[in-house]
Design a protein around this motif. Structure first.
Motif, PDB file in Angstrom:
ATOM      1  N   ASP A  84       0.811  -1.218   0.000  1.00 30.90           N
ATOM      2  CA  ASP A  84       0.000   0.000   0.000  1.00 30.90           C
ATOM      3  C   ASP A  84       0.846   1.269   0.000  1.00 30.90           C
ATOM      4  N   VAL A  85       2.065   1.176   0.552  1.00 33.98           N
ATOM      5  CA  VAL A  85       2.846   2.387   0.806  1.00 33.98           C
ATOM      6  C   VAL A  85       4.277   2.201   0.313  1.00 33.98           C
ATOM      7  N   LEU A  86       4.746   3.167  -0.478  1.00 35.52           N
ATOM      8  CA  LEU A  86       6.141   3.205  -0.911  1.00 35.52           C
ATOM      9  C   LEU A  86       6.880   4.190  -0.013  1.00 35.52           C
ATOM     10  N   ILE A  87       8.011   3.759   0.531  1.00 38.40           N
ATOM     11  CA  ILE A  87       8.763   4.550   1.515  1.00 38.40           C
ATOM     12  C   ILE A  87      10.203   4.687   1.066  1.00 38.40           C
ATOM     13  N   ARG A  88      10.737   5.891   1.140  1.00 36.31           N
ATOM     14  CA  ARG A  88      12.171   6.072   0.938  1.00 36.31           C
ATOM     15  C   ARG A  88      12.855   5.890   2.286  1.00 36.31           C
ATOM     16  N   VAL A  89      13.771   4.941   2.351  1.00 39.06           N
ATOM     17  CA  VAL A  89      14.415   4.580   3.610  1.00 39.06           C
ATOM     18  C   VAL A  89      15.565   5.539   3.898  1.00 39.06           C
ATOM     19  N   ALA A  90      15.584   6.095   5.106  1.00 38.24           N
ATOM     20  CA  ALA A  90      16.692   6.942   5.547  1.00 38.24           C
ATOM     21  C   ALA A  90      17.734   6.127   6.300  1.00 38.24           C
ATOM     22  N   TYR A  91      17.246   5.244   7.192  1.00 39.42           N
ATOM     23  CA  TYR A  91      18.143   4.435   8.023  1.00 39.42           C
ATOM     24  C   TYR A  91      17.540   3.051   8.243  1.00 39.42           C
TER      25      TYR A  91
ATOM     26  N   GLY B 163      11.947   5.956   7.560  1.00 40.16           N
ATOM     27  CA  GLY B 163      12.082   6.877   6.439  1.00 40.16           C
ATOM     28  C   GLY B 163      10.833   7.694   6.263  1.00 40.16           C
ATOM     29  N   HIS B 164      10.571   8.092   5.008  1.00 38.21           N
ATOM     30  CA  HIS B 164       9.442   8.982   4.725  1.00 38.21           C
ATOM     31  C   HIS B 164       8.603   8.436   3.574  1.00 38.21           C
TER      32      HIS B 164
ATOM     33  N   VAL C 227       9.102   0.907  10.075  1.00 39.65           N
ATOM     34  CA  VAL C 227       8.571  -0.414   9.735  1.00 39.65           C
ATOM     35  C   VAL C 227       9.448  -1.463  10.395  1.00 39.65           C
ATOM     36  N   ASN C 228       8.830  -2.327  11.169  1.00 38.94           N
ATOM     37  CA  ASN C 228       9.510  -3.517  11.696  1.00 38.94           C
ATOM     38  C   ASN C 228       8.458  -4.516  12.153  1.00 38.94           C
ATOM     39  N   GLY C 229       8.901  -5.748  12.360  1.00 44.04           N
ATOM     40  CA  GLY C 229       7.985  -6.802  12.766  1.00 44.04           C
ATOM     41  C   GLY C 229       7.255  -7.424  11.586  1.00 44.04           C
TER      42      GLY C 229
ATOM     43  N   THR D 277      14.027   9.879  12.509  1.00 44.33           N
ATOM     44  CA  THR D 277      14.217   8.565  11.884  1.00 44.33           C
ATOM     45  C   THR D 277      15.540   7.938  12.317  1.00 44.33           C
ATOM     46  N   LEU D 278      16.565   8.757  12.522  1.00 45.98           N
ATOM     47  CA  LEU D 278      17.849   8.229  13.010  1.00 45.98           C
ATOM     48  C   LEU D 278      17.698   7.663  14.410  1.00 45.98           C
ATOM     49  N   GLU D 279      17.008   8.390  15.281  1.00 49.56           N
ATOM     50  CA  GLU D 279      16.797   7.884  16.641  1.00 49.56           C
ATOM     51  C   GLU D 279      15.960   6.608  16.617  1.00 49.56           C
TER      52      GLU D 279
END
Length: 327
Positions: A33-40, A71-72, A89-91, A122-124
């Motif tokens: 459903d969702v496309l995310i640009r990953v920062a970390y 990310g965002h 996102v995890n799990g 996002t880093l934290e």
């Protein structure tokens, strides 16, 4: 956005599992459903197993591991998420049998996504990762039954990802913390982190014949499992609580029932994989506010190309604290 992006991909070659940086296309990503640009992203023990071909974690290769990503949002077909929103996102199946966080873009079901609250970057978020969320779950269970004045709390595997965050959270919340580790070189660092007493893992494994020992601990945060968990449970006070979340020390638990039926000890299992999103949001709010830590001090920053070296240290038992992957 870019259509082509970098990813760390593990392939099986003549019975060996080899990971390397590759170029992927957005169309290569699974449906979602969702496309995310990953920062970390960050590296966990489960990632190390996936990278090295453990079929209990990842069944099919080639595969992009990474059970954590922050990310965002780029695009979303679900009204709960909008462009630019900070998420984690995890799990669930993320990074296990579904393409994971060791890449610039991910596409996932909306029900796997947690919105990040104000007060945490996002880093934290990836400085905590699944390990930090697991530690927060453990602390959340503990504080419902145990208060700082009740006595010290013991943390096993105290230099690992979950253990190090659990120690920091307990110290912040005013608990007296005792730590178990097999790494003698880490004793001074644990003391500097606020640990009152550091205990050798081997000393707790040497005498295991007596079913009950002196009740020293109001609670225990166990990250190891196996014989060490069976040993430390014997030291819990009447009415104390033990959480357990790992099995690096073994999956079997061989012990008597006496701590449970004579001292009323409670043993609670911690699972961050299927934890409902509402619970994840509540815990992330704690981490962003009243449980907020200076987590950056516990983190090592690495690049995607460093994943094999970090995996090696995890599997050899030399890895310490948290490692964040800057995507």
């Amino acid at each position: 956005m870019k259509n082509s992006f970098k990813a760390f991909v593990v392939r099986e070659e003549e019975g060996q599992f080899v990971g390397a940086l590759e170029q992927k296309q957005v169309d290569d990503l699974p449906e979602g459903d969702v496309l995310i640009r990953v920062a970390y992203s960050c590296i966990n023990y489960k990632d190390a197993l996936s990278v090295t071909g453990n079929r209990g974690v990842t069944k099919n290769y080639p595969h992009t591991p990474g059970v954590d990503a922050a990310g965002h949002v780029v695009t979303s077909s679900d009204e709960r998420f909008s462009e630019g929103q900070a998420v984690v996102v995890n799990g669930f199946d993320f990074g296990m049998n579904t393409s994971g966080g060791f890449q610039e873009y991910i596409r996932v079901p909306a029900d796997w996504i947690t919105s990040l609250p104000n007060g945490i970057t996002t880093l934290e978020a990836m400085s905590y990762g699944t390990a930090g969320l697991t530690a927060a779950q453990s602390i959340d269970e503990l504080v419902q039954r145990v208060a700082p004045q009740d006595g010290p709390v013991l943390v096993t595997g105290a230099t690992g990802g979950v253990g190090s965050v659990a120690v920091a959270l307990l110290v912040k919340l005013g608990f007296t913390v005792h730590a178990v580790t097999g790494k003698e070189a880490e004793h001074d660092r644990l003391k500097q982190a606020g640990v009152a007493e550091v205990i050798s893992r081997q000393s707790l494994l040497e005498e295991t014949t007596r079913p009950l020992k002196k009740g020293l601990y109001a609670g225990i945060i166990d990250t190891v499992g196996g014989p060490l968990l069976a040993s430390v449970i014997r030291y819990v006070q009447y009415g104390g609580l033990v959480t357990t979340c790992g099995n690096v020390g073994g999956a079997e638990l061989t012990m008597t029932v006496y701590p449970f039926i004579l001292r009323g000890v409670r043993l609670i299992g911690i699972d961050a994989v299927q934890l409902p999103i509402t619970e994840r949001e509540r815990l992330w709010n704690h981490l962003a506010n009243d449980w907020h830590l200076s987590i950056a001090e516990m983190v090592r920053m690495k690049a995607l190309s460093d994943v094999p070296a970090v995996v090696k240290s995890l599997l050899e038992g030399t890895h310490q604290g948290r490692t964040v992957i800057e995507i």
